[in-house]
Scaffold this motif. Structure first.
Motif, short mmCIF file in Angstrom:
data_model
loop_
_atom_site.label_atom_id
_atom_site.label_comp_id
_atom_site.label_asym_id
_atom_site.label_seq_id
_atom_site.Cartn_x
_atom_site.Cartn_y
_atom_site.Cartn_z
N ALA A 167 0.88 -1.19 0.00
CA ALA A 167 0.00 0.00 0.00
C ALA A 167 0.90 1.22 0.00
O ALA A 167 2.10 1.14 0.32
N HIS A 168 0.35 2.37 -0.33
CA HIS A 168 1.12 3.60 -0.26
C HIS A 168 1.59 3.82 1.18
O HIS A 168 0.89 3.52 2.14
N GLY A 169 2.82 4.34 1.31
CA GLY A 169 3.38 4.53 2.63
C GLY A 169 2.59 5.44 3.54
O GLY A 169 2.72 5.37 4.77
N SER A 206 11.92 -1.02 0.21
CA SER A 206 12.57 -0.24 -0.84
C SER A 206 12.54 1.24 -0.44
O SER A 206 12.07 1.59 0.66
N ASP A 207 13.02 2.08 -1.33
CA ASP A 207 12.98 3.54 -1.12
C ASP A 207 11.77 4.19 -1.77
O ASP A 207 11.74 5.41 -1.95
N ILE A 211 4.47 0.33 1.53
CA ILE A 211 4.46 -0.71 2.57
C ILE A 211 4.96 -2.00 1.92
O ILE A 211 4.39 -2.46 0.92
N PRO A 212 6.04 -2.61 2.45
CA PRO A 212 6.64 -3.76 1.77
C PRO A 212 5.75 -5.00 1.84
O PRO A 212 5.20 -5.32 2.90
#
Length: 338
Positions: A167-169, A206-207, A211-212
């Motif tokens: 998901a988007h951070g 990652s950068d 959300i990983p």
């Protein structure tokens, strides 16, 4: 104990330097195996080379072992008045130095010698030797500060893989964070009574401000001999959630010495030392030998906690003392008809 002579120290320093400067990262042991084979033959011993295992008297009831490989180089070799430094100087080339210096003095060898390859990666050398020769007793030389490690912990590795939802951070509530799932699982393992555990690798994320959804880790688990690996695995499995999958690798039960520790202690007392007991908590070749019923003890010069790091070092005097103890052990093996 008889004082250590400058000549004894210098012989140890010179040999240890040659061994340590001969690079032998796991998988690249050909050069050092050939060197060891040649040195032993020059001493007058009949040497067996089996792949990169270098063996003398491999069928003896009692063997003294060390390993020739190292982890990747963290620090080059150097010396000061008291210590040698550098990757492999302690783990395990100090022990090989003590063995070779003892063999230089021994006139009739009463135990076997096994110098193993691939200890740091897969333990292949000791595994092959154990299944072929099935030794009865072994002094496995690893850094113990010359304390007698008559208790050896069992061990296993857990490869943990977490699958989350990306998901988007800015909206973590819309996803499942795989890194956090791995960490939760690790703390479950860490909470199991009676064991020690350490997360030694974790990889994920990652950068990209996301959300990983994937994460992988490696956990080492150590436990005393009274706790069996099957019970540890059972407790680990009970903590698996739907986001986690695991792979169990290199599962070994621990072991206690039965007789060989007393032979070693007798040797130490004969040269004027008061033996001290210790516990070996790291995996060593001793566990491969114990799997075929071998009575094992772990012992040798150096401080284990410094090994595998840029802080690795070993006391020159400890190597000399280890050499003297091996010469004494050779006499005791003959006297006790081991």
């Amino acid at each position: 104990m008889t004082p250590i002579s400058p000549e004894e120290r210098q012989r140890v320093r010179d040999l240890l330097e040659v061994l340590t400067r001969t690079k032998s990262v796991s998988g690249s042991e050909d050069e050092i195996a050939s060197f060891l084979e040649n040195v032993l033959e020059d001493f007058g011993y009949s040497v067996k080379r089996e792949k990169n295992n270098v063996l003398v008297n491999p069928n003896k009831n009692l063997i003294v072992t060390a390993h020739m490989d190292t982890v990747p180089i963290k620090r080059e070799f150097s010396l000061d008045a008291a210590y040698a430094y550098g990757t492999g100087s302690c783990d395990d080339k100090a022990s090989i130095t003590a063995i070779l210096e003892a063999l230089r003095e021994i006139e009739e060898l009463n135990f076997g010698i096994a110098l193993f390859y691939d200890e740091e990666e897969n333990g292949t050398g000791s595994m092959e030797y154990a299944h072929r020769y099935r030794p009865k007793m072994a002094v496995v030389m690893e850094p113990t500060s010359l304390n007698v490690a008559s208790t050896h912990y069992g061990s296993l590795e857990v490869i943990v893989r977490a699958r989350g939802i990306s998901a988007h951070g800015a909206h973590p509530e819309k996803g499942i964070n795989a890194i956090e799932e791995c960490i939760k699982f690790y703390y479950h393992v860490k909470s199991i009574p009676g064991i020690m555990s350490s997360m030694q690798m974790i990889r994920g994320g990652s950068d990209e401000l996301v959300i990983p959804e994937r994460c992988e880790g490696r956990i080492e688990v150590l436990f005393p001999p009274e706790i069996k690996s099957r019970d540890v695995i059972g407790a680990i499995v009970r903590g698996i959630s739907h986001t986690i999958s695991i792979e169990i690798k290199d599962s070994y039960d621990g072991t206690y010495s039965r007789r060989v520790d007393r032979l070693l202690e007798k040797a130490l007392m004969s040269i004027g030392l008061i033996p001290k007991r210790a516990v070996m908590k790291s995996w060593t070749d001793a566990l491969n030998l114990a799997k075929v019923g071998c009575d094992v003890v772990v012992w040798g010069p150096g401080e284990l906690y410094r090994c595998h790091t840029e802080k690795e070092r070993v006391s020159i005097d400890e190597i000399v003392i280890a050499k003297r103890a091996l010469v004494a052990l050779n006499k005791i093996v003959r006297e006790e008809e081991c």
